[in-house]
Design a protein around this motif. Structure first.
Motif, PDB file in Angstrom:
ATOM      1  N   ASP A  45      55.669 -53.917  65.416  1.00 14.50           N
ATOM      2  CA  ASP A  45      55.139 -55.093  66.043  1.00 14.50           C
ATOM      3  C   ASP A  45      53.820 -55.136  66.066  1.00 14.50           C
ATOM      4  OD1 ASP A  45      57.569 -55.542  68.280  1.00 14.50           O
ATOM      5  OD2 ASP A  45      56.906 -53.905  68.903  1.00 14.50           O
ATOM      6  N   LEU A  46      53.216 -56.873  65.911  1.00 14.13           N
ATOM      7  CA  LEU A  46      51.557 -56.721  65.874  1.00 14.13           C
ATOM      8  C   LEU A  46      51.295 -56.376  66.707  1.00 14.13           C
ATOM      9  CD1 LEU A  46      52.010 -59.372  62.687  1.00 14.13           C
ATOM     10  CD2 LEU A  46      51.788 -57.170  62.520  1.00 14.13           C
ATOM     11  N   ASN A  47      50.686 -55.478  67.620  1.00 18.99           N
ATOM     12  CA  ASN A  47      49.757 -55.563  68.647  1.00 18.99           C
ATOM     13  C   ASN A  47      48.596 -56.562  68.782  1.00 18.99           C
ATOM     14  OD1 ASN A  47      47.455 -54.093  67.427  1.00 18.99           O
ATOM     15  ND2 ASN A  47      48.460 -52.437  68.272  1.00 18.99           N
ATOM     16  N   GLN A  48      48.038 -56.047  69.601  1.00 23.04           N
ATOM     17  CA  GLN A  48      46.691 -57.352  70.338  1.00 23.04           C
ATOM     18  C   GLN A  48      45.602 -56.412  69.167  1.00 23.04           C
ATOM     19  OE1 GLN A  48      46.788 -59.933  72.030  1.00 23.04           O
ATOM     20  NE2 GLN A  48      44.913 -60.640  70.873  1.00 23.04           N
ATOM     21  N   ARG A  49      45.449 -55.657  68.698  1.00 21.21           N
ATOM     22  CA  ARG A  49      44.368 -54.654  67.757  1.00 21.21           C
ATOM     23  C   ARG A  49      45.074 -56.017  66.319  1.00 21.21           C
ATOM     24  NH1 ARG A  49      41.808 -50.249  66.133  1.00 21.21           N
ATOM     25  NH2 ARG A  49      42.061 -49.816  64.959  1.00 21.21           N
ATOM     26  N   PHE A  50      45.984 -55.558  66.057  1.00 25.63           N
ATOM     27  CA  PHE A  50      46.237 -55.934  64.603  1.00 25.63           C
ATOM     28  C   PHE A  50      45.921 -57.450  64.910  1.00 25.63           C
ATOM     29  CE2 PHE A  50      48.506 -58.087  61.666  1.00 25.63           C
ATOM     30  CZ  PHE A  50      48.982 -57.033  60.709  1.00 25.63           C
ATOM     31  N   ILE A  51      46.312 -58.342  65.562  1.00 20.79           N
ATOM     32  CA  ILE A  51      45.638 -59.628  65.878  1.00 20.79           C
ATOM     33  C   ILE A  51      44.450 -59.490  66.258  1.00 20.79           C
ATOM     34  CG2 ILE A  51      46.293 -62.155  67.382  1.00 20.79           C
ATOM     35  CD1 ILE A  51      49.055 -61.119  65.573  1.00 20.79           C
ATOM     36  N   ASP A  52      43.983 -59.284  66.823  1.00 21.96           N
ATOM     37  CA  ASP A  52      42.290 -59.551  67.087  1.00 21.96           C
ATOM     38  C   ASP A  52      41.457 -59.202  65.372  1.00 21.96           C
ATOM     39  OD1 ASP A  52      43.120 -59.968  69.935  1.00 21.96           O
ATOM     40  OD2 ASP A  52      41.842 -58.094  70.495  1.00 21.96           O
ATOM     41  N   ALA A  53      42.035 -58.224  64.555  1.00 23.96           N
ATOM     42  CA  ALA A  53      41.841 -58.769  63.741  1.00 23.96           C
ATOM     43  C   ALA A  53      42.298 -59.170  62.561  1.00 23.96           C
ATOM     44  CB  ALA A  53      42.037 -56.910  62.366  1.00 23.96           C
ATOM     45  N   ALA A  54      43.172 -59.241  62.450  1.00 23.04           N
ATOM     46  CA  ALA A  54      43.128 -61.341  61.614  1.00 23.04           C
ATOM     47  C   ALA A  54      42.181 -62.280  62.466  1.00 23.04           C
ATOM     48  CB  ALA A  54      44.456 -60.896  61.584  1.00 23.04           C
ATOM     49  N   ASP A  55      42.214 -61.898  63.419  1.00 21.09           N
ATOM     50  CA  ASP A  55      41.145 -63.392  64.008  1.00 21.09           C
ATOM     51  C   ASP A  55      40.508 -62.725  63.112  1.00 21.09           C
ATOM     52  OD1 ASP A  55      43.686 -64.516  64.957  1.00 21.09           O
ATOM     53  OD2 ASP A  55      43.525 -64.062  67.444  1.00 21.09           O
ATOM     54  N   GLU A  56      39.711 -62.160  63.207  1.00 14.69           N
ATOM     55  CA  GLU A  56      38.101 -62.108  62.901  1.00 14.69           C
ATOM     56  C   GLU A  56      37.930 -62.280  61.701  1.00 14.69           C
ATOM     57  OE1 GLU A  56      35.502 -58.285  62.430  1.00 14.69           O
ATOM     58  OE2 GLU A  56      36.172 -58.794  64.446  1.00 14.69           O
ATOM     59  N   TRP A  57      39.639 -61.712  60.856  1.00 10.50           N
ATOM     60  CA  TRP A  57      39.385 -61.886  59.216  1.00 10.50           C
ATOM     61  C   TRP A  57      39.318 -63.470  58.722  1.00 10.50           C
ATOM     62  CZ3 TRP A  57      38.282 -58.798  54.874  1.00 10.50           C
ATOM     63  CH2 TRP A  57      38.903 -59.316  54.501  1.00 10.50           C
ATOM     64  N   ALA A  58      39.920 -64.074  59.686  1.00  7.53           N
ATOM     65  CA  ALA A  58      40.582 -65.717  59.241  1.00  7.53           C
ATOM     66  C   ALA A  58      39.344 -66.462  59.604  1.00  7.53           C
ATOM     67  CB  ALA A  58      41.821 -65.676  60.269  1.00  7.53           C
ATOM     68  N   GLU A  59      38.253 -65.853  61.140  1.00  4.18           N
ATOM     69  CA  GLU A  59      37.423 -66.638  61.561  1.00  4.18           C
ATOM     70  C   GLU A  59      36.174 -66.712  59.999  1.00  4.18           C
ATOM     71  OE1 GLU A  59      36.184 -66.228  64.991  1.00  4.18           O
ATOM     72  OE2 GLU A  59      34.207 -66.061  64.526  1.00  4.18           O
ATOM     73  N   ALA A  60      36.213 -65.176  59.931  1.00  6.81           N
ATOM     74  CA  ALA A  60      35.286 -64.901  58.880  1.00  6.81           C
ATOM     75  C   ALA A  60      35.281 -65.443  57.463  1.00  6.81           C
ATOM     76  CB  ALA A  60      34.729 -63.303  59.142  1.00  6.81           C
ATOM     77  N   ARG A  61      36.612 -65.941  57.039  1.00  9.36           N
ATOM     78  CA  ARG A  61      36.857 -66.700  55.640  1.00  9.36           C
ATOM     79  C   ARG A  61      37.055 -68.360  55.564  1.00  9.36           C
ATOM     80  NH1 ARG A  61      36.965 -60.692  57.049  1.00  9.36           N
ATOM     81  NH2 ARG A  61      35.931 -60.094  54.996  1.00  9.36           N
ATOM     82  N   LEU A  62      37.213 -67.985  56.798  1.00  5.19           N
ATOM     83  CA  LEU A  62      38.431 -69.188  56.893  1.00  5.19           C
ATOM     84  C   LEU A  62      39.225 -70.058  56.348  1.00  5.19           C
ATOM     85  CD1 LEU A  62      34.926 -71.761  55.764  1.00  5.19           C
ATOM     86  CD2 LEU A  62      35.422 -71.159  58.635  1.00  5.19           C
ATOM     87  N   GLU A  63      39.671 -68.977  57.141  1.00  8.49           N
ATOM     88  CA  GLU A  63      41.630 -68.738  56.608  1.00  8.49           C
ATOM     89  C   GLU A  63      42.365 -69.576  57.931  1.00  8.49           C
ATOM     90  OE1 GLU A  63      42.800 -64.939  55.394  1.00  8.49           O
ATOM     91  OE2 GLU A  63      40.984 -65.381  53.546  1.00  8.49           O
ATOM     92  N   ASP A  64      44.014 -69.031  58.030  1.00 11.72           N
ATOM     93  CA  ASP A  64      44.812 -69.585  59.225  1.00 11.72           C
ATOM     94  C   ASP A  64      45.025 -68.165  59.351  1.00 11.72           C
ATOM     95  OD1 ASP A  64      47.071 -69.368  57.460  1.00 11.72           O
ATOM     96  OD2 ASP A  64      46.515 -70.460  56.214  1.00 11.72           O
ATOM     97  N   ARG A  65      45.729 -68.191  60.618  1.00  4.91           N
ATOM     98  CA  ARG A  65      45.471 -66.578  60.785  1.00  4.91           C
ATOM     99  C   ARG A  65      47.371 -66.472  60.633  1.00  4.91           C
ATOM    100  NH1 ARG A  65      47.520 -66.351  67.406  1.00  4.91           N
ATOM    101  NH2 ARG A  65      45.898 -64.714  67.837  1.00  4.91           N
ATOM    102  N   GLU A  66      48.049 -67.150  59.715  1.00  2.73           N
ATOM    103  CA  GLU A  66      49.554 -66.404  59.028  1.00  2.73           C
ATOM    104  C   GLU A  66      48.929 -66.090  57.728  1.00  2.73           C
ATOM    105  OE1 GLU A  66      54.411 -67.924  57.071  1.00  2.73           O
ATOM    106  OE2 GLU A  66      52.278 -69.171  59.015  1.00  2.73           O
TER     107      GLU A  66
END
Length: 153
Positions: A45-66
């Motif tokens: 399962d992708l836990n909240q820590r994983f999702i938070d890291a992905a969201d941070e990555w997406a925001e910094a690089r203007l990428e979509d969440r997926e």
């Protein structure tokens, strides 16, 4: 469910903004041990820590969440595989709708996870999830900055 292959381009994008139900879901071990002619597939399962890291990555690089989720999964799995088996490519599936990551580890990683499972009594999928958790935040914006005493490039 989508399959991620590093060399593939032109991936379809989904406009999903959140991933409900990611907390409190236990990892699932699927497949059968190697050596019996079948491939071991681990599902975590992708836990909240994983999702938070992905969201941070997406925001910094203007990428979509997926895309960010796929990138973070690839980074974490590559680090784990490289350290254990020396592999420099991984192939996995991410299901952002269900918050699942499906991965067939190399023989070396599968053997290492089996050893750790025997030592700890934890499921191999749980161990893989713990390892992914360690590496999910390994690559941040801070990695782009060079230390002041680093030699010139």
């Amino acid at each position: 469910m989508r399959t991620f292959h590093p060399a593939r381009s032109g991936r379809a994008r989904l406009g999903r903004q959140d991933l409900p139900g990611l907390r409190g879901v236990r990892p699932i071990r699927t497949g059968v041990r190697r050596g019996r002619g079948l491939v071991l597939t681990l599902t975590i399962d992708l836990n909240q820590r994983f999702i938070d890291a992905a969201d941070e990555w997406a925001e910094a690089r203007l990428e979509d969440r997926e895309t960010a989720i796929e990138t973070k999964a690839e980074q974490a799995l590559l680090e784990i595989e490289y350290l254990v088996s020396g592999r420099t490519e991984v192939s996995f599936e991410v299901d952002p709708e269900d918050g699942k990551l499906h991965y067939d580890p190399s023989d070396a990683l599968g053997d290492r996870l089996a050893e750790q499972a025997a030592e700890t009594g934890l499921e191999e999928a749980t161990l893989l999830r713990l390892h992914v958790d360690l590496f999910v935040s390994a690559f941040t914006d801070d990695d782009d900055e060079r230390p002041p005493n680093a030699p010139p490039v």
